[in-house]
Design an enzyme around this catalytic site. Sequence first.
Site, PDB file in Angstrom:
ATOM      1  N   HIS A 288       0.834  -1.200   0.000  1.00  0.00           N
ATOM      2  CA  HIS A 288       0.000   0.000   0.000  1.00  0.00           C
ATOM      3  C   HIS A 288       0.871   1.253   0.000  1.00  0.00           C
ATOM      4  CE1 HIS A 288      -2.715   2.923   2.376  1.00  0.00           C
ATOM      5  NE2 HIS A 288      -3.159   2.877   1.138  1.00  0.00           N
ATOM      6  N   SER A 289       0.601   2.174  -0.921  1.00  0.00           N
ATOM      7  CA  SER A 289       1.230   3.488  -0.952  1.00  0.00           C
ATOM      8  C   SER A 289       2.755   3.372  -1.004  1.00  0.00           C
ATOM      9  CB  SER A 289       0.750   4.301   0.253  1.00  0.00           C
ATOM     10  OG  SER A 289       0.978   5.673   0.047  1.00  0.00           O
ATOM     11  N   TYR A 290       3.485   3.867   0.009  1.00  0.00           N
ATOM     12  CA  TYR A 290       4.943   3.694   0.064  1.00  0.00           C
ATOM     13  C   TYR A 290       5.318   2.222  -0.030  1.00  0.00           C
ATOM     14  CZ  TYR A 290       9.364   2.736   2.466  1.00  0.00           C
ATOM     15  OH  TYR A 290      10.586   2.218   2.814  1.00  0.00           O
TER      16      TYR A 290
END
Length: 281
Positions: free
Chosen positions: A118-120
């Site tokens: 997720h994301s980073y």
Amino acid sequence: MSRLPLILTLLGLGAAGVCAQPPTSPGERGHRALQEAGPQPAPLSFVIVHGAWGGGWDWRPVSDILTSRGHRAVRVTLTGLGERRHLASPSVDLETHITDVVNTILFEDLKSVTLVGHSYGGMVITGVADRIPDRLARVVYLDAFVPEDGESVVSLNGGQPLRGVQGDVIIPAWVEPGAAPPTDVPHPLRTFTQPIALSNPLRNTIPTTYILTVDPGAASDPFEPFARRAAAKGWSVEQLDTDHNAQRSARQELCALLEMTTSERRSGAPSPEAPPAELRR
């Protein structure tokens, strides 16, 4: 990628941050999967990598749903974050976080893993896929960075200055001082500045899915360029109508989508084609 500075000004986007209201309608495919879910699917193995400032703690409800469906779900907390915040140090970098996940998979002896970032966490799972592609059945980017060799979070953000930097960490401005756990914590700075090093072409043979979360109330979507990058690579691209933190706002729909995309590949059914029209706001 002119929209990308939004990523680092709002980067509660990383793992938790500002959580919008629950979605008014679920993603079309996630909704269909929930409606058609009938017999228990074959068990799957998920390894979940959270975003910046976060921790595995934020993904416990998601892992509970997956395990209730008969799957195995391992939540990795990256060094210096969550319950491992006491291990934070100036030396923690992107390579540290990649090794966190690689060693979890190796020491738990996990095989045929669906690796979710997720994301980073997209930075991290890209490095994991480069290191141990033989352990992975599918890679799933959830509203996440998709780096190429030599890129970093900073470079993907157009080289814009990072906000909230204090010494060797980036402070989550949305967290009240002294807030009791569980909550977001300062994120190691070097994980954003270190370029990723990729050298194993086998990572490109792993079936991969990109899930773009589209918040109905938002004016723009900073992760849309990465969904387009994924589509250009020939990956399947899905859309989930919710805010960036689907692990909070659309848990059932997210789990159904994770389950379906992995099960389709395992059963030999064709993966859904990338829907370019769904990438627009």
